[in-house]
Design a protein around this motif. Sequence first.
Motif, mmCIF file in Angstrom:
data_model
loop_
_atom_site.group_PDB
_atom_site.id
_atom_site.type_symbol
_atom_site.label_atom_id
_atom_site.label_comp_id
_atom_site.label_asym_id
_atom_site.label_seq_id
_atom_site.Cartn_x
_atom_site.Cartn_y
_atom_site.Cartn_z
ATOM 1 N N MET A 127 103.045 -28.148 -18.266
ATOM 2 C CA MET A 127 102.375 -28.933 -19.306
ATOM 3 C C MET A 127 102.694 -28.393 -20.706
ATOM 4 S SD MET A 127 100.762 -31.394 -17.814
ATOM 5 C CE MET A 127 102.148 -31.416 -16.668
ATOM 6 N N VAL A 128 102.772 -27.076 -20.847
ATOM 7 C CA VAL A 128 103.103 -26.479 -22.144
ATOM 8 C C VAL A 128 104.515 -26.880 -22.567
ATOM 9 C CG1 VAL A 128 103.551 -24.306 -23.356
ATOM 10 C CG2 VAL A 128 101.509 -24.536 -21.933
ATOM 11 N N THR A 129 105.449 -26.808 -21.618
ATOM 12 C CA THR A 129 106.830 -27.197 -21.915
ATOM 13 C C THR A 129 106.921 -28.671 -22.290
ATOM 14 O OG1 THR A 129 107.588 -25.555 -20.303
ATOM 15 C CG2 THR A 129 109.196 -27.201 -21.031
ATOM 16 N N LEU A 130 106.216 -29.510 -21.539
ATOM 17 C CA LEU A 130 106.203 -30.937 -21.819
ATOM 18 C C LEU A 130 105.653 -31.208 -23.217
ATOM 19 C CD1 LEU A 130 106.509 -33.911 -20.982
ATOM 20 C CD2 LEU A 130 104.248 -33.755 -19.905
ATOM 21 N N CYS A 131 104.552 -30.553 -23.564
ATOM 22 C CA CYS A 131 103.954 -30.760 -24.880
ATOM 23 C C CYS A 131 104.881 -30.284 -26.000
ATOM 24 C CB CYS A 131 102.609 -30.037 -24.974
ATOM 25 S SG CYS A 131 101.291 -30.816 -24.015
#
Length: 529
Positions: A127-131
Motif C-alpha cells: 500500500m505504501v508503494t502504491l500510494c
Amino acid sequence: MSSGNLAVLNALDNAKTQWYHVTAIVIAGMGFFTDAYDLFCISTVSKLLGRLYYFDPSTGKPGKLPHTVNNFVIGVALVGTLSGQLVFGYLGDKLGRKKVYGMTLIMMVICAICSGLSFGYSNKSVMVTLCFFRFWLGFGIGGDYPLSATIMSEYANKKTRGAFIAAVFAMQGVGIIFAGLVSMTVSKFFLKLYEGPTFHDNPVFSTEPEADYVWRIVLMIGALPAALTFYWRMKMPETGRYTAIIEGNAKQAATDMASVLEIEIQAEHDKLAQFKAANDYSLFSQEFFQRHGRHLIGTATTWFLLDIAFYSQNLTQKDIFPVMGLTDGDTWVSALTEMFQTSRAMFVIALFGTFPGYWFTVLFIDKIGRFKIQLVGFFMMSVFMLTIGIKYDYLKDKEHKWTFATLYGLTFFFANFGPNSTTFVLPAELFPTRVRSTCHAISAASGKAGAMVGAFGIQYLTIDEDVKSIRKAMLLLAFTNMLGFCFTFLLTETKGRSLEEISGEDGRVDHQTKTVEKMPVSHPESAWD
C-alpha cells in the motif's frame, strides 16, 4: 478588434476552423482521457485491495481497507494533482507550454506502470508503494490541467474557443467511461475462469486466486493512451501567443503558426516591443491585482466550491446502486463480482449522467456563454441536492427508484453542463499570456483542495452512513452550490472576444480608469466595440 493587437494574434483569432484544431483537441484531450482514467479507476479496485491485503481469517468476513488506508489510496493522487498543477502551471509560463508539456505524459506513463507493479514484503508495504506512485501519477496529471487549457485557448479562434477548450475537458467523461468499461472487462474475464461454487459459498475463499493480477492490469492500462499521444504532443509547435508575447519573437511565431494552420501572418517587430512594454507586470504586482484580482478570486473560489460538491456525489451510491439493481448492496459476493458490479455502476452513471453534460457544454458554450452555463449549473445542482437531502427517506425506497435515479443523474448532468466544465474554461481565457498558465494552475489547485474537502471532510461527516448524516451532508452541499452561484458574479463573460481583449493586453482599455489608452489604431471607433 483593435488593430493595436499583433497581426499573429489577429490571424489566430480569425482563423477558420481547420483540421489542425481538431488534431490539437485530440492531442490535448487524450491527456485528459488518461487523467480521468487514472484518477477514477482506483475507485473500481479499492474494495478488491481490501479483500486481498486486509483479510482476517478469524472473522470469516471479506477483507476491507481501513478507513485511513482507503483515504490515502484514493486521495493521495489528489494531493499529487494539486502539487503538479502549481508546479507545472508556473513552469508553463516560465519555460514555455511545449517544453514542459511532454514531461506530464512521461510521468503519467511511468507512474501508471509502476502503480500496477507495486510490490512489498508485507501488505502495508504494498500500500505504501502504491500510494507513492499514485502521488507522482497525480503530479503528472496535475500538470495537464493548466497546460492543456492554456495551449488550446492560445491555438483556438475566438468564435469557437470555448467549444475547443470544453472538448478537451470533455475527454474526462470518456476517460471515466473507459475506467468503468476496462474494469468491467478485466474482472469479467477473470470471473469466467473461476465460475465454480467455491467462491460463492464461503467468505473465507471469497477472493479468486488470480485477483491480484486484476487491479494491477487495470492500473497499468492507464499508461497506454498517454504513451500513444507522446509523439504527437512533441510535434506541436509552441503557441504563437507565447512565442510572440513572452519570447518576443514575432517572426518565429508567424513561422510556427503558418506551419500548422492555413493563415498568412506578418511579423511586426516594432509593434511587438510596444505590446510587451504595455503588459510588463508580474503576478504579485499591484497592477495585476487591480486588473485581474477579482477574476482570480472568482475562478479559484468557484472551482473550490464546485469540487466540494462534485467529489461528494458518491455519498448516496450505497443506496442508489442497490435500488437500481447495479450492485447487490449488503449481500455477500466474491471479490471480482463486487469489482464487476462497482465498475458497471460507474459505467452506467458516467454514460447516462456525466458524459452528456460535457458534450452539451461543447455544443452550447459559444452560443449561451460561460457565465450563464455556470450560473444555471450551480443553481440546478443546488436544487437537486436540496431535494435529495429533504426527501432522502422517501427516495431510497425501491418504489421511487426512478425518481431517485433521475435526480441523481441530473445532478451529474448539470455539474458537467455547468461549473465542472466552465471552471476549466474561464481561467484559460481571463488572464494575460505571461501568467495565464499560472493563474489556471492556482484556480485548478483550489479545485483540488475542494475535492479533498469533499472526499475526506464531507465523507468523514457521513462515516456512519446513516440517513440523518447523509441528509445533512446533502443540504450542506446544496448550500455550497449556492455559494458557487454567488461567487460566479465575480467573473465576466468571455465568449466571442479575443484573449487580448479580455485581459486588456491589446491596450484597448485601461482597467484602472476604464478609458482607452493612447495606442495607435487605424480605426479609432473600433476601440469602443
